[in-house]
Design an enzyme around this catalytic site. Structure first.
Site: not given
Length: 444
Positions: A122, A145, A190
């Site tokens: 990303k 981010n 995660h």
């Protein structure tokens, strides 16, 4: 009627005094908004900065307490705070509106927003698309981010915001208007923050309802049956795809409606995953109206991102790559496969704090295809027991790891691609990658 009673004044609460919390506090301060700020740490790392900027009129540090929520009508939460924490449960019980800095940004942004999320790739797609937009003479703002917090990136002159979104940011977002959005791919990551893999998948997929234009990666099994506005793929002859890629020998050809645009040999980045990243950026850019010629020109000069299979240098016929950002198994697998398309000899520096994921496929790939491995960090012992390679060494420092790798390499490439978190030996993956680069260049 009780006329003596004062009207209750509600205010905003900022949870978390990290980089996101600081950006929200500055934003509210500039707007003369009354706010309270709280952090579960007694002394947050950025406390001094908050003090110097006079952002602590109403501040609470230390273990979460229900009193923090008194007179609060909306909470802006930092993505690092897990949904399982007491404070989040209390907010939900009290039905107080809980939002991310992304949602707040969406309310005030004055230009179209493109959102990019995914387990891997990303940041690369965000940066590449940004460079394509800049090459097309647009004032494109790259944020989220990837670098600058979104609230510090709001600009009156922006033509387009290109925002990298993490699953954590999406978890705390319920309203957002995106011109277009893409999920690069989805793989287990995660999982310490989610009840199960399904919950993580749902978090990623939550980007699409916010999008005017949904972009689908047909090579991603979890998306291949979804309806979208635009599609891309490698090796799939799907008539819906505006951009496609196909493998020809050891390289890839990127096509626009069957017309050859660029070959992977003309790019500075390596690997199939970078072709996928290019297709995602091209499709998003095309949807926004960027000229194909300018997009390809930007793609040819794109060097990739620091710490993401970044080419460092060549010493004594050995090429060095820094892939410190690879903190999970699938990312390191991608790096190994990408380099093996170009090199027959590979020395791999691996290890750190192993994540709660299945490493068996990675171990299998390494044992099958890699001849030399240098292990670092907490996972060294565990990894050494799982790998069967001709040469395996354990290093106590990055300096030692680089020294060993140089002495063992016989041409080909040396790559730092740890498949692990970095906090056992380094501040973060940036620090780990910088130390690797330093010792590669210093020792030469």
């Amino acid at each position: 009627v009780n006329f003596g009673r004062k009207h209750k004044v509600f205010m905003k609460l900022i949870l978390g005094m990290g980089i996101t919390g600081l950006s929200v506090a500055r934003f509210f301060s500039n707007k003369n908004e009354i706010f309270r700020i709280a952090d579960s740490r007694k002394i947050p790392m950025l406390l001094k900065v908050f003090q110097e900027e006079n952002l602590l009129d109403d501040c609470y540090c230390g273990e979460w307490n229900k009193s923090i929520l008194e007179d609060i009508d909306e909470v802006v939460i930092s993505p690092g705070i897990s949904q399982s924490e007491d404070i989040v449960k209390w907010i939900r019980e009290k039905k107080i509106k809980l939002i991310s800095d992304i949602e707040l940004f969406g309310r005030y942004s004055n230009a179209p927003i493109i959102g990019i999320t995914g387990s891997n790739g990303k940041s690369t797609v965000t940066q590449l698309l940004g460079e394509m937009a800049l090459a097309s003479n647009l004032n494109a703002v790259i944020c989220g981010n990837i670098g600058s917090p979104v609230l510090e990136s709001i600009s009156d002159t922006a033509d387009l915001y290109i925002v990298e979104l993490s699953s954590y940011q999406l978890d705390y977002t319920s309203e957002l208007g995106l011109f277009a959005g893409v999920i690069t791919n989805i793989s287990p990551d995660h999982l310490d923050r989610y009840d199960n893999y399904e919950a993580y998948i749902a978090s990623k997929l939550s980007i699409y309802p916010y999008c005017e234009n949904v972009i689908i990666n047909l090579d991603e099994p979890l998306q291949s049956d979804m309806e979208g506005d635009s599609y891309f793929a490698i090796e799939k002859n799907n008539s819906n795809c505006i951009f496609l890629a196909r493998k020809v020998g050891n390289s890839y050809e990127v096509l626009y409606q069957d017309k050859l645009l660029v070959s992977s040999n003309e790019l500075l980045v390596v690997g199939k995953h970078n072709i996928e990243n290019l297709l995602a950026a091209l499709t998003l850019g095309y949807q926004f109206g960027l000229p194909i010629k300018q997009m390809i020109k930007a793609a040819k000069t794109f060097k990739g991102l620091p710490h993401r299979l970044e080419f460092i240098t060549s010493i004594n016929h050995v090429d060095f790559y820094n892939d410190s950002k690879s903190t999970n198994a699938i990312s390191t697998k991608t790096a190994i496969n990408s380099l093996l398309e170009k090199y027959s000899q590979l020395v791999l520096i691996l290890g750190g704090i192993a994540k709660q994921e299945n490493y068996s496929e990675l171990f299998e790939l390494i044992s099958e295809k890699v001849k030399t491995v240098v292990l670092i960090g907490d996972s060294s012992k565990f990894f050494s027991e799982q790998l069967s390679v001709p040469t395996l060494k354990i290093a106590r420092s990055m300096e030692e790891a680089v020294g060993l790798s140089k002495s063992l390499a016989k041409g080909g490439a040396i790559v730092l691609s740890p498949a692990c978190a970095s906090f056992d030996m380094f501040d973060d993956f940036n620090d780990r990658g910088d130390q690797f680069k330093h010792h590669v260049n210093e020792g030469s």
